[in-house]
Structure formats: C-alpha cells, structure tokens
Design a protein around this motif. Sequence first.
Motif, PDB file in Angstrom:
ATOM      1  N   LYS A   1     -14.057   3.950  12.417  1.00 55.32           N
ATOM      2  CA  LYS A   1     -14.303   4.583  11.294  1.00 55.32           C
ATOM      3  C   LYS A   1     -15.886   5.123  11.346  1.00 55.32           C
ATOM      4  O   LYS A   1     -16.864   4.026  11.513  1.00 55.32           O
TER       5      LYS A   1
ATOM      6  N   PRO B   1      -9.464  -2.237   5.778  1.00 53.48           N
ATOM      7  CA  PRO B   1      -8.187  -2.027   6.203  1.00 53.48           C
ATOM      8  C   PRO B   1      -7.764  -0.361   6.353  1.00 53.48           C
ATOM      9  O   PRO B   1      -7.396   0.083   7.315  1.00 53.48           O
ATOM     10  N   SER B   2      -8.406   0.386   5.285  1.00 53.84           N
ATOM     11  CA  SER B   2      -8.066   1.772   5.144  1.00 53.84           C
ATOM     12  C   SER B   2      -9.358   2.516   5.487  1.00 53.84           C
ATOM     13  O   SER B   2      -9.249   3.849   5.748  1.00 53.84           O
TER      14      SER B   2
ATOM     15  N   HIS C   1     -12.953  -0.368   1.426  1.00 55.86           N
ATOM     16  CA  HIS C   1     -11.892  -0.938   1.738  1.00 55.86           C
ATOM     17  C   HIS C   1     -11.868  -1.183   3.249  1.00 55.86           C
ATOM     18  O   HIS C   1     -11.347  -0.041   3.890  1.00 55.86           O
TER      19      HIS C   1
ATOM     20  N   ALA D   1       0.948  -1.177  -0.049  1.00 62.06           N
ATOM     21  CA  ALA D   1      -0.008   0.023  -0.149  1.00 62.06           C
ATOM     22  C   ALA D   1       0.777   1.421  -0.060  1.00 62.06           C
ATOM     23  O   ALA D   1       0.605   2.271  -0.637  1.00 62.06           O
TER      24      ALA D   1
ATOM     25  N   PRO E   1      -6.344  -0.315  -1.557  1.00 65.48           N
ATOM     26  CA  PRO E   1      -7.319   0.838  -1.608  1.00 65.48           C
ATOM     27  C   PRO E   1      -7.028   1.625  -2.825  1.00 65.48           C
ATOM     28  O   PRO E   1      -6.325   1.124  -3.800  1.00 65.48           O
TER      29      PRO E   1
ATOM     30  N   ASN F   1     -11.483   3.234   3.193  1.00 61.33           N
ATOM     31  CA  ASN F   1     -11.641   4.189   2.050  1.00 61.33           C
ATOM     32  C   ASN F   1     -12.709   3.617   1.168  1.00 61.33           C
ATOM     33  O   ASN F   1     -12.748   2.571   0.823  1.00 61.33           O
TER      34      ASN F   1
END
Length: 540
Positions: A452, A490-491, A488, A149, A220, A493
Amino acid sequence: MSLISQNSLRKRREPKPADEEEAADRSPINHSGEEDKEIEDEAKPRNLKRKERGEAEIEQEKEMKRLETFLFGSLYNPLEFGKESDEKEAPLFFVDKSTGDEMVVYEEDFNGEEDTKKERKAAWVDDEEEKAEVDVLRRNRLRKLRKEAGERVISGAEYVSRLRAQHAKLNPGTEWAHIRRNTLRVGDSDEESDFESGVEDDILRSNDELVVRDSVKLLPGLLEYSRLVDANAEEPSNGPINSVQFHRNGQLLLTAGLDRRLRFFQIDGKRNAKIQSIFVEDCPVHKASFLPDGSEVIISGRRKFFYSFDLTKATVSKIGPLTGREEKSLEEFEVSPDSSTIAFIGNEGYILLVSSRTKELIGTLKMNGSARSLAFTDGGQQLLSSGGDGQVYHWDLRTRKCIHKGIDEGSLMGSSLCASPNSSLFAAGSSSGIVNVYKREEFLGGKRKPLKTIESLTTMVDQMKFNHDAQILAISSRMKKNGLKLVHVPSFNVFSNWPAPRFSLQYPRCLDFSPGGGFMTVGNSAGKVLLYKLHHYQNA
C-alpha cells in the motif's frame, strides 16, 4: 389634741359593717370595692389560661405516645406472655426480591407461606424486534457495534443486545455497588464457591463477548479513543519535545527535549506523577531511548559524544568520542531489540555499531548515499537503512554485509523507516510525504511493488511507529500542524476521526505506543506530551 389626732381616734372607734368585715377576713389587705372587682376580673382569665395550658400539654403527651407506638411498637402497653393481640398489625418492613438476589428469608413472620423464586417477566415485548433489521453501516455511530469488518445488517433483537453490551462497556459500575453472590452453601468448599461466584456468575450475568478484547481485530473507519491528562502535566517542558518512550512495564514514561532535561513520569491517566528529572548541562537532547531490557537510557544530541543513564544506580556516564571516528553529531540512533547493539548514523553513509555493554565501537556499515534512518528486524540480527539514494538496504549484522538492496518506489530520498514487531512488515517514508508499506519477505525476494502507498501527508515523514500487534501504524511530520495520521494496517485506511477536529496537536515531533497498546503519547513543539487512551486495548 390636734384635729388630726382627734379624727384618727374617732375613725378607729367607728364600727365596721358586716360585709366589710367578711371582705377583710378574705383578703390580708384592706381594699376598696373597685380594687376588689378588678382583682376578680384578672383572676378569671388566669385560671382559664391555666386550664387551657394543661389540656394542651395532655394532648401533646398523648400525641407523642401515639407516634412512639407507631414507630417503635407497643412500648406503653406491651403484650403479656400467653396473650395475643386482637389487632393484626402490618409488618414494619418487607424484603424486596425483585432483584433476584439469593437471600434466605423466613416468610412465617409475614404470611407463613413459602415463596417460590420466579423470574420477572418483561412488562411489554415488542413483536417487531424479531422482524426488524438494522443496517449498522448506514450511520457512522453504529459502526462500533459490528463484530466483523464485513457485517452490515443485523436483526432487531441482536441490535438491542449489542446496544446493551456497548452501554455496559462505556458505563461500568463501581465495585462497591456490585451484587455479591459468593455466599457459601452447605457442602461447598471455599475454592468451589470462589470459582462459581467469580466465573460462572460473571459470565452468565453479562452478554459481553467471552473472548479477550485484545485478540479481536481492530475495525477500520473510526477509532475509539479519549484524551487523558497530559503525561507531563506536572512539569511541562520549556522547549520542544524530541523523544517520548514507554518503559517495557507500561507505566514509566520518558520525555526529553531541547531544554536539556530528561524526565520520568508514572502514567496512570489521571495524575501522571513525576518521578525524577535529570539535567544534562552540555547536551540539548535530540533523542533518548530505553534499552529494551529496561536497564539504561541512551541520550544523544548534536555532539560527538553521548550519555548513558543507569536506572538501577541512578548515575549518568559520558561516552565518546568514538575511537577512530570524526563524527561531530550522534543525534540519530536505534537500539536493537535484544539490547546488544546501538546503531548510530554517521557521516557519508556510515552506520556505527556500538556495543551496549562496553559502549565501544564494534563495527561500521557503509551505504552508497547518505544514511537518514534505521530500523532493526529479526530480533536484532538484521538492520534496515535508507537515505539519500532512495534505496532500502538490508544488513546481516552477524556477517556485517548487505544482503539486499532495493529501490523504494516513488522515493527520491528516504527519511524514515520502521518495522512491525514480528518483522513481517516494514514501512518506508520519504521526503515527499509518501509512505510505502512492504512485506519484507516479498521485498527480499525481488518484488518492488508495495502492499500500500499512503499519501496522507504532504511534507517530509519524520517518524513512524507500529503498535504492539501491528494493527495501527502512526506516521508523523513535524513540518505541518496536526501532521499525524493513524493507519488501520489490515485495510490500509486512515482513521477518519483522528486527529479530533476541535483539538490541535500543534506540530508533532515524536510519538510512542505503550507495550500493551492501551496508551498513545505524542510530544509536540509546545513542550507538551499529549496522552490518549485507545479503548480497543485493555492493557497499558
């Protein structure tokens, strides 16, 4: 005697000249001089044509023999044993060894010298490749070449290598065109040959990654996907699709909707053949779901009863009303991962627990507000619920007690819940379109701050789903056109290229991922079940 007869007799008695007698001997019929001249003039061109025609046939025959000799060798003048031809003919064919194929060739027939196998060198090498540097984040189309990434700048040689690998992935060759190298060598066993040809050759001939693609982290930004033939293309629904779900084998897909039909399709991405269709006469289907063990399908609607379809016996059973309950609608339910319990949403905050084996009511749970959504965790031992009071409840199904209750940040009314396959994360959607993602252990410990907050939707969240490795979270709202986003995880986003700008999802009502993550399907209000291939995952 008449005058005619006298003249005829007189004519017979007249003697003939010598030259006329010679002409009469040459021709069986007596002609005048002019006729003889015409016959001679006609005979001359005929003889000339015959002569020319004969010469042309001879030339044509010679040309045919020359061509046959050129193609098939000396057929008309074969060499005798013990004699050699003085002329050295060129070989009729040669073996092209530029591909590097391992083939035994006897060069004695050509030049009598042994040819050593040499590796072909490049015709031209760019010296600037080693010095050049490429920024793979500068353009969106180059981001797929990253392996990590945080990777940004790579060398020119590495850039060329990754481009070749990407081209090989997107354009795989056909099997019949692959070069077979598993020829047995002297002293090798079948197993050794199979191992060397099947493993070593394939690895050494490719510059692709040697790890399994599914274990690589999903990057991402842009999601690699392609749209396939609609899953229900053979028989679209006459009403909105309310449920889609893959069987655990990854090939069988269930679709159901308000047209009162339950359909099964064999998903291959090309034809998607319909296997069976079941008509439920007195129940427009609001939800249908496989038991996780794959043995039955639970069908429910706005009725005080529900149906069970046995896949092995192909029989439909009507169940209910539930003993001691007055619910007029059992349209919302969830099935535990261990296939032991079915949890229905009842009236006034009640949650009805039904045994999937006996189809009888085995217990109830009571929330303070109305119940709107459910999600199982810990393999079916715990249950999450949310509703009208904006709080998330944790239930222990072994003791039938609430072990924790917490406020979903910013939520006035919970509308959807889902948990990751390993139960480490859960997402809570609200009527305002906000989705909060929590770490379950931290939430149980008293931490109310979500990992998040996703604000991509502006209308009520109806359904959410994690894929099998929890790298993608799908959130949808049936109240807005194209109201489906992929996150996505893990991020945290949102993928910017989903949905595609040139294609409309209509109003999405349900979605599901295949067990291996390779397929994603979306049912919409137009009666279509859209099918997509996610290229990051190789298995269905």
